[in-house]
Design a protein around this motif. Sequence first.
Motif, PDB file in Angstrom:
ATOM      1  N   MET A   1      -8.128  -1.227  -0.504  1.00 44.51           N
ATOM      2  CA  MET A   1      -8.572  -0.395  -1.903  1.00 44.51           C
ATOM      3  C   MET A   1      -9.977  -0.013  -2.004  1.00 44.51           C
TER       4      MET A   1
ATOM      5  N   THR B   1      -3.846  20.215  -1.705  1.00 45.68           N
ATOM      6  CA  THR B   1      -5.158  19.942  -2.870  1.00 45.68           C
ATOM      7  C   THR B   1      -6.397  20.222  -2.065  1.00 45.68           C
TER       8      THR B   1
ATOM      9  N   VAL C   1      -8.640  13.216 -11.841  1.00 45.99           N
ATOM     10  CA  VAL C   1      -7.380  13.853 -11.822  1.00 45.99           C
ATOM     11  C   VAL C   1      -5.949  12.911 -11.780  1.00 45.99           C
ATOM     12  N   GLY C   2      -5.400  12.925 -12.490  1.00 46.86           N
ATOM     13  CA  GLY C   2      -4.225  12.028 -12.406  1.00 46.86           C
ATOM     14  C   GLY C   2      -3.493  11.766 -13.892  1.00 46.86           C
ATOM     15  N   THR C   3      -2.096  11.528 -13.867  1.00 45.55           N
ATOM     16  CA  THR C   3      -1.397  11.573 -15.202  1.00 45.55           C
ATOM     17  C   THR C   3      -0.970   9.776 -15.588  1.00 45.55           C
TER      18      THR C   3
ATOM     19  N   GLY D   1      -6.877  12.282  -7.799  1.00 47.91           N
ATOM     20  CA  GLY D   1      -6.104  10.927  -7.777  1.00 47.91           C
ATOM     21  C   GLY D   1      -6.511   9.918  -8.070  1.00 47.91           C
TER      22      GLY D   1
ATOM     23  N   CYS E   1       0.822  -1.164  -0.048  1.00 46.33           N
ATOM     24  CA  CYS E   1       0.019  -0.066  -0.137  1.00 46.33           C
ATOM     25  C   CYS E   1       0.848   1.191   0.157  1.00 46.33           C
TER      26      CYS E   1
HETATM   27  P1  NDP Z   1      -0.958   6.530  -5.545  1.00 47.10           P
HETATM   28  O1  NDP Z   1       0.123   7.207  -5.056  1.00 47.10           O
HETATM   29  O2  NDP Z   1      -1.219   5.081  -6.435  1.00 47.10           O
HETATM   30  O3  NDP Z   1      -2.154   7.523  -6.539  1.00 47.10           O
HETATM   31  C1  NDP Z   1      -2.049   8.977  -6.008  1.00 47.10           C
HETATM   32  C2  NDP Z   1      -2.722   9.643  -6.942  1.00 47.10           C
HETATM   33  O4  NDP Z   1      -2.677  10.881  -6.891  1.00 47.10           O
HETATM   34  C3  NDP Z   1      -2.365   9.440  -8.505  1.00 47.10           C
HETATM   35  O5  NDP Z   1      -3.215   9.579  -9.531  1.00 47.10           O
HETATM   36  C4  NDP Z   1      -1.339  10.776  -8.836  1.00 47.10           C
HETATM   37  O6  NDP Z   1      -1.073  11.164 -10.039  1.00 47.10           O
HETATM   38  C5  NDP Z   1      -2.324  11.752  -7.978  1.00 47.10           C
HETATM   39  N1  NDP Z   1      -1.392  12.926  -7.569  1.00 47.10           N
HETATM   40  C6  NDP Z   1       0.044  13.152  -7.316  1.00 47.10           C
HETATM   41  N2  NDP Z   1       0.273  14.259  -6.953  1.00 47.10           N
HETATM   42  C7  NDP Z   1      -0.781  14.819  -7.056  1.00 47.10           C
HETATM   43  C8  NDP Z   1      -1.244  16.235  -6.904  1.00 47.10           C
HETATM   44  N3  NDP Z   1      -0.401  17.137  -6.551  1.00 47.10           N
HETATM   45  N4  NDP Z   1      -2.347  16.798  -7.018  1.00 47.10           N
HETATM   46  C9  NDP Z   1      -3.278  15.825  -7.544  1.00 47.10           C
HETATM   47  N5  NDP Z   1      -3.188  14.818  -7.865  1.00 47.10           N
HETATM   48  C10 NDP Z   1      -1.920  14.128  -7.525  1.00 47.10           C
HETATM   49  O7  NDP Z   1      -1.858   6.217  -4.097  1.00 47.10           O
HETATM   50  P2  NDP Z   1      -2.935   5.200  -3.887  1.00 47.10           P
HETATM   51  O8  NDP Z   1      -4.280   5.326  -4.529  1.00 47.10           O
HETATM   52  O9  NDP Z   1      -2.232   4.039  -3.349  1.00 47.10           O
HETATM   53  O10 NDP Z   1      -3.436   6.193  -2.178  1.00 47.10           O
HETATM   54  C11 NDP Z   1      -3.959   6.997  -2.029  1.00 47.10           C
HETATM   55  C12 NDP Z   1      -3.851   7.775  -0.894  1.00 47.10           C
HETATM   56  O11 NDP Z   1      -4.637   7.135   0.012  1.00 47.10           O
HETATM   57  C13 NDP Z   1      -2.478   7.534  -0.128  1.00 47.10           C
HETATM   58  O12 NDP Z   1      -2.053   8.760   0.428  1.00 47.10           O
HETATM   59  C14 NDP Z   1      -2.775   6.201   0.897  1.00 47.10           C
HETATM   60  O13 NDP Z   1      -1.626   6.248   1.869  1.00 47.10           O
HETATM   61  C15 NDP Z   1      -3.922   6.694   1.347  1.00 47.10           C
HETATM   62  N6  NDP Z   1      -4.773   5.720   2.053  1.00 47.10           N
HETATM   63  C16 NDP Z   1      -5.826   6.002   3.002  1.00 47.10           C
HETATM   64  C17 NDP Z   1      -6.680   5.183   3.718  1.00 47.10           C
HETATM   65  C18 NDP Z   1      -7.509   5.470   4.588  1.00 47.10           C
HETATM   66  O14 NDP Z   1      -8.009   4.655   4.990  1.00 47.10           O
HETATM   67  N7  NDP Z   1      -7.981   6.750   4.780  1.00 47.10           N
HETATM   68  C19 NDP Z   1      -6.148   3.591   3.273  1.00 47.10           C
HETATM   69  C20 NDP Z   1      -5.478   3.396   2.374  1.00 47.10           C
HETATM   70  C21 NDP Z   1      -4.574   4.217   1.504  1.00 47.10           C
HETATM   71  P3  NDP Z   1      -0.135  10.384 -11.171  1.00 47.10           P
HETATM   72  O15 NDP Z   1      -1.269   9.446 -12.043  1.00 47.10           O
HETATM   73  O16 NDP Z   1       0.466  11.464 -11.818  1.00 47.10           O
HETATM   74  O17 NDP Z   1       0.628   9.535 -10.457  1.00 47.10           O
END
Ligand code: NDP
Length: 351
Positions: free
Chosen positions: A151, A248, A197-199, A174, A37
């Motif tokens: 997830m 954000t 939003v994502g790349t 994200g 994760c």
């Molecule tokens: P990823 O790193 O795989 O995905 C992050 C996404 O955010 C990507 O699409 C990325 O874009 C995008 N992103 C990165 N920087 C920015 C920015 N500045 N502005 C907007 N979007 C951006 O993460 P995960 O999907 O694995 O996890 C997401 C979050 O959720 C993590 O912080 C994780 O720790 C958290 N989480 C929370 C839990 C909860 O219970 N609340 C449980 C599990 C996880 P790009 O396509 O460019 O990479």
Amino acid sequence: MKGYAMLKIGESGWIEKERPTCGPLDAICKPLAVAICTSDVHTLWEGAIGERHNMILGHECCAEVVEVGELVKDFKPGDRVLVPAITPDWNSLEAQAGYAMHSGGMLAGWKFSNFKDGVFSEFFHVNDADGNLALLPPNINSVDACMLSDMVPTGFHGVELADVQFGDTVLVIGIGPVGLMAVAGSNLRGASRIIAVGTRKNCVEVAKGYGAVDFVSYKNGTIEEQVLALTDGQGVDKVVIAGGSVETFESAVKCLKPGGKIGNVNYLGSGTYITIPRVEWGVGMGHKQINGGLMPGGRLRMEKLGALVAAGKLDVSPLASHVFEGWDHLEEALFMMRDKPADLIKPVVKL
Ligand code: NDP
Ligand code: ZN
């Protein structure tokens, strides 16, 4: 037993530990598959929850029960189970108040690789087995089952926190695996339009499959400029935040219509304050709600989300982009999650 541990912030490796003991309400399980994760990355390399020494990492897996306590009623050795990342103490005041994920203190329902050893180990301990485990539906394979640990419930909780309703326009910030599940959850809840939003190319393709129609890159100017342009200056009804940083929230508030809601599930690994833009927050009177939450764990949620996957209404298979075989590949999978190669969504290790 062997476990893959955080030795200290920034350092990890295999260690030997005593096999955990089973209390009367508990279970001891052995993983059938584990997933890495982004939260493991925040914990280990960013030190986001503070220093931990020799703590076994990991909170996403499916497993086989090897031992149960004498008061456990519904599970027995040999059962194959779904394991939620969050395993609350159901007999707590916080659970009675409706916030089981905070049983015992803020975020304390998150026990694996936080307050106790996690699941990257030959054996691991589950508190309150009857309240937290769920039988693995036979038609869900072990790789897909791992997506039900965190997830699916986290992405879907973002959708719940944003209170997505029929016909809403939803912005999902994200689209890593969590955000992808927020897209799928918004779609299931009847969103009329999903802007993502994502790349990363893979993630964009998978998001289309889950129902996102418009895409914004945070690398091409501000999110709000692009979202307002896509919505004739109106903004969106709901925002789910599953990526980005403390900054954000400013964009999210600016994208939201009055009366809109933000559901954040992003784990803010750094930064001190979140800023809320005064004017776009209706100078304090815009009825724009900001909710953030740890996903609720527990058996009922596992059973219901498992039923959704077992019934074919949610296909989680596109998430597992990299599948490895055997513990020997765990470290490679973990480092891959840190480095996020362009084609990565989620690494899973089958055992
Ligand atoms: P990823 O790193 O795989 O995905 C992050 C996404 O955010 C990507 O699409 C990325 O874009 C995008 N992103 C990165 N920087 C920015 C920015 N500045 N502005 C907007 N979007 C951006 O993460 P995960 O999907 O694995 O996890 C997401 C979050 O959720 C993590 O912080 C994780 O720790 C958290 N989480 C929370 C839990 C909860 O219970 N609340 C449980 C599990 C996880 P790009 O396509 O460019 O990479
Ligand atoms: Zn997780």
